[in-house]
Design an enzyme around this catalytic site. Structure first.
Site, PDB file in Angstrom:
ATOM      1  N   GLY A 104       0.790  -1.112   0.219  1.00 20.63           N
ATOM      2  CA  GLY A 104       0.052  -0.084   0.040  1.00 20.63           C
ATOM      3  C   GLY A 104       0.801   1.309   0.225  1.00 20.63           C
ATOM      4  O   GLY A 104       2.099   1.094  -0.466  1.00 20.63           O
ATOM      5  N   SER A 105       0.423   2.457   0.548  1.00 23.88           N
ATOM      6  CA  SER A 105       1.112   3.272   0.578  1.00 23.88           C
ATOM      7  C   SER A 105       2.424   3.587   1.215  1.00 23.88           C
ATOM      8  O   SER A 105       3.086   4.683   1.116  1.00 23.88           O
ATOM      9  CB  SER A 105       0.065   4.512   1.367  1.00 23.88           C
ATOM     10  OG  SER A 105      -1.248   4.683   0.601  1.00 23.88           O
ATOM     11  N   THR A 106       2.953   2.756   1.808  1.00 20.18           N
ATOM     12  CA  THR A 106       4.159   2.994   2.401  1.00 20.18           C
ATOM     13  C   THR A 106       5.225   2.626   1.214  1.00 20.18           C
ATOM     14  O   THR A 106       6.334   3.125   1.449  1.00 20.18           O
ATOM     15  CB  THR A 106       4.698   1.627   3.407  1.00 20.18           C
ATOM     16  OG1 THR A 106       4.156   0.292   2.655  1.00 20.18           O
ATOM     17  CG2 THR A 106       3.608   1.499   4.715  1.00 20.18           C
TER      18      THR A 106
END
Length: 626
Positions: free
Chosen positions: A289-291
Site C-alpha cells: 500500500g502507501s508505504t
C-alpha cells in the site's frame, strides 16, 4: 610275511592320516582363537549388543545480553526390554497414569521384537525416580539432554524448535543445526544370545558426546518483550487476524526484535498449527500500500525529476485509467510531492510514477531490494513479488506507484526504510552476531555490512523531512512521540482474493513504517496488521502500535528527548469541544487560555496545526448549540 608287511603299511598310512588331521584341526583352532579372534569377538559383540546414538547437549541460543533463549537440561528417559517383562498388564496399569500414556500403547510396546524400545523420553526426574523405585522388570532409565525454551513464546517463531531427537526443525534451531547440534555419543545395550538385556544401563561404548556451539543473537529480550506486548494489545483491540513487527538498527542492520502474532511456544510445538509457526516478518508477503510511496518519492528526488515542492493535480480524488478508477480517501486539488506523501494521495502518486516512467521506477525498487531476498540469516525468507519490466503496462505503473500489484516482506521494508534513515546505504540485516565453540573459540562473528549506496545523503535527508511531516501533520499523527522527531508513513492496502483474482471488499492490511529519532535514527520499525475489523487505516491501526513500541524502546535505550522539540507542540483542533475539555487540555500542556462567549468552541487562535510552546496564550470563541 607278506600279510605282516601289509598290516604295517596300513598302520603307517592311518597314523599319517590321523596325525595330519590333528595338525589341521590344531591349526584351524589356532586360526580361530588367535589369528581371527578380533573378528569373531566383534561379531559376537555385535550379536550380543545393540548400538544407539544418544543426542548430544545442543549449544545455547543467547540474546545480545547473554540471556538464554534456548538451552538444554538433563532429563530422564525411560526405555523397555520387552523380553524381560514378566507381566505386561501389570506394567501397563502401574505406569500408564504417571507417564500419561494409554495402557494399550504400553502393552503394544511389550510385544515388540526389539530388545530396546523407548517408553517415554525427557520425563520429569521426579516421576522417573518414582517409577524406578517400583523395580519393574524390563524397565530401564537413561539420562539424556532435553531442549527447553525458558521464555516460553518470546521470539518463538524466530527461534523455532527441535524434535524429540534434538534435531532442529524450524527457525534458528534448523538454520544453525550444524553449529548447535554437537557430536552424539554412541551407546551400547548389552544382551544375551536370545536378545535379553544383560544390563539395565546404557553403557558408553566408543566416545562421549561433544556439546554444540553457542549462538549469540542481536536480539534484545527486553525490546522483544516490549514489541510483543504492544503488538498483541493492538491486534486484539482491532480484532485483527494476525500481525507482525520488525525492529532493526538502521545504522548497522542488526535486528533488535522480530515478532509474529498469534504467538508460538516452542516448548509445546505440537499444539500449534503450521501457519502459527511461521516467522511472519521474513515469510509473509503482502501488498505494501502507501508505504511504498516513500521509495517512489526517494526515486523522484534522486533522479532529479522533481523536488519536494513539485506540484501535481490530484483531480479531487478520482481519476480513470483504462477500465480502472483510482480514488483517494479524501479528495485534493493541487499537492506538492511532500504533501502527496503527507496526505497519501494515490492519484498524485500515480502521476509521480508517470513522471519517472516504468523503467526508472522498476529499476529503483529493485535497487532498494524489493523482489528478492535480503539474505538475512534465517530460513524461509520469501522474495515477495515484483513483475518483470516487460509485464508493466500503464495500469501496473499506476498501481505499483501507490503500492498495489506488488508484494513485499516486512524485512524488505525495514531494510529499504533504513537506507532513508542512515543517509542512503542499504545495510545487510542480520540476527546472529557470534558463534562460540564449547572451548570458547569464536567461530564466526558478524559486523555491519553495507551492501551498496542506493540514494544520496541529500535525497535521504529530504525524504526524512517529508516523513516527519507525515507524522506531524498528515496520516501518521498517531505515531507522534512528545519530545522526539519521528519519521514515518502509513499504509492501507486491500487484500487480494486468491479465489477470484481481485481484491476483497472488506479485508485490509494496515501498516506503519518509521524510524526515530529522525535526525539520528537508532531504530527502524515496521508494523503490519492483517484484517483488522474495528478500523482499517494504517494511521489508526498500526501507527499506535508503532508509537507504543518506539516510545518504550527509546526510553530503554536511554535516548534523551530533544529539549527544543519537547518545548514545542502542535495546536490541536478544539472546534466543537466544550470549555471543560479545553481547560483539561490546557492544564496538561501548561498553556494559558481565554474564553469569549459560552458553550462550545467555534473558532480558535492559534489555529490547529500551528506549533506552540508551553505558556502560549490561546483564545477560544464559544457559542451555544441550538
Amino acid at each position: 610275511m607278506r600279510d605282516s608287511e601289509k598290516q604295517k603299511r596300513k598302520f603307517y598310512i592311518a597314523s599319517v592320516f590321523i596325525t595330519g588331521l590333528f595338525v589341521l584341526l590344531g591349526y584351524r583352532s589356532f586360526e580361530l582363537q588367535v589369528l581371527q579372534s578380533e573378528k569373531f569377538s566383534a561379531g559376537a559383540k555385535k550379536q550380543h549388543s545393540r548400538v544407539y546414538r544418544m543426542p548430544p547437549v545442543r549449544g545455547t541460543l543467547f540474546d545480545r545480553n547473554k540471556k538464554p533463549l534456548a538451552t538444554s537440561v538433563w532429563a530422564t528417559s525411560i526405555y523397555l526390554n520387552p523380553k524381560e517383562v514378566k507381566n505386561p498388564d501389570k506394567l501397563a496399569r502401574t505406569i500408564s497414569k504417571p507417564l500419561g500414556l494409554s495402557r494399550n500403547k504400553l502393552i503394544s510396546l511389550t510385544r515388540s521384537d526389539k530388545p530396546f524400545v523407548w517408553i517415554k523420553r525427557g520425563e520429569d526426574p521426579g516421576t522417573a525416580k518414582k517409577i524406578e523405585a517400583m523395580g519393574l522388570s524390563g524397565v530401564g532409565f537413561a539420562e539424556e539432554p532435553k531442549r527447553i525454551y525458558p521464555n516460553g513464546s518470546l521470539l518463538g517463531q524466530t527461534i523455532g524448535f527441535t524434535n524429540i531427537d534434538l534435531k532442529g526443525v524450524e527457525g534458528l534451531e534448523y538454520g544453525f543445526e550444524k553449529m548447535l547440534a554437537g557430536k552424539p555419543a554412541t551407546v551400547r545395550i548389552r544382551t544375551d544370545g536370545r536378545g535379553n538385556s544383560i544390563s539395565d544401563v546404557l553403557l558408553n561404548a566408543k566416545e562421549q558426546s561433544t556439546k554444540g556451539s553457542d549462538v549469540l543473537l542481536t536480539v534484545d529480550s527486553n525490546i522483544q518483550h516490549m514489541t510483543e506486548t504492544a503488538l498483541e494489545k493492538g491486534i486484539k483491540e482491532m480484532k485483527a487476524d494476525r500481525g507482525a513487527a520488525l525492529l532493526m538498527n538502521p545504522q548497522t542492520g542488526e535486528i533488535l526484535s522480530m515478532a509474529s502474532y498469534p504467538f508460538f511456544n516452542p516448548n509445546r510445538f505440537g499444539e500449534f498449527s503450521q501457519k502459527t509457526r511461521k516467522n511472519l516478518p521474513v515469510w509473509m508477503s503482502f501488498e505494501p500500500g502507501s508505504t511504498l510511496k516513500v521509495f517512489l518519492a526517494a526515486t523522484l528526488l534522486e533522479e532529479k525529476m522533481g523536488d519536494e515542492n513539485t506540484e501535481y493535480d490530484c483531480e479531487n480524488g478520482k481519476k480513470r485509467i483504462g477500465p480502472k478508477v483510482i480514488k483517494d480517501v479524501h479528495g485534493h486539488g493541487i499537492l506538492t510531492v511532500s504533501e502527496t506523501i503527507t496526505y497519501s494521495s494515490n492519484i498524485c502518486a500515480w502521476k509521480m510514477g508517470e513522471t519517472l516512467g516504468k523503467k526508472k521506477l522498476h529499476d529503483s525498487l529493485r535497487n532498494f531490494g524489493f523482489g528478492e531476498t535480503v539474505g538475512v540469516d534465517l530460513p524461509g525468507e520469501a522474495t515477495g513479488r515484483m513483475q518483470s519490466l516487460r509485464d508493466w503496462g500503464d495500469i501496473e505503473l499506476a498501481t505499483i506507484s501507490f503500492g498495489q500489484g506488488i508484494s513485499v516482506t516486512a524485512i524488505q521494508l525495514a531494510t529499504a526504510l533504513s537506507s532513508i534513515g542512515n543517509g542512503g546505504y542499504l545495510m545487510k540485516p542480520y540476527i546472529v552476531k557470534k558463534i562460540v565453540s564449547p572451548e570458547g573459540k569464536v567461530l564466526m562473528e558478524r559486523s555491519p555490512e553495507s551492501v551498496k549506496r542506493v540514494i544520496s545523503y541529500d535525497t535521504a535527508s529530504k525524504v526524512t523531512r517529508i516523513l516527519e511531516q507525515v507524522v506531524e501533520n498528515g496520516t501518521g499523527k498517531n505515531a507522534s512521540i512528545p519530545g522526539y522527531r519521528v519519521a514515518g508513513k502509513t499504509g492501507t492496502a486491500q487484500m487480494p482474493n486468491p479465489q477470484t483474482g481481485t481484491y476483497y471488499e472488506n479485508r485490509y492490511l494496515s501498516s506503519f513504517i518509521g524510524f526515530a529519532p529522525a535526525d539520528d535514527p537508532r531504530l527502524a520499525l515496521v508494523v503490519i496488521v492483517e484484517n483488522p475489523r474495528e478500523h482499517n487505516y494504517g494511521g489508526v491501526v498500526a501507527a499506535p502500535i508503532f508509537k507504543s513500541i518506539t516510545e518504550k524502546v527509546l526510553f530503554y535505550m536511554q535516548i534523551p528527548p530533544d529539549k527544543e522539540k519537547l518545548e514545542k507542540m502542535v495546536m490541536p483542533d478544539m472546534v466543537n469541544k466544550s470549555a471543560r475539555a479545553v481547560m483539561k487540555w490546557a492544564e496538561k500542556e501548561e498553556v494559558s487560555v481565554r474564553f469569549i462567549g459560552n458553550g462550545y468552541v467555534v473558532s480558535q487562535h492559534p489555529p490547529s496545526g500551528k506549533k506552540i510552546r508551553r505558556g502560549t496564550d490561546c483564545t477560544f470563541i464559544l457559542k451555544q448549540n441550538i
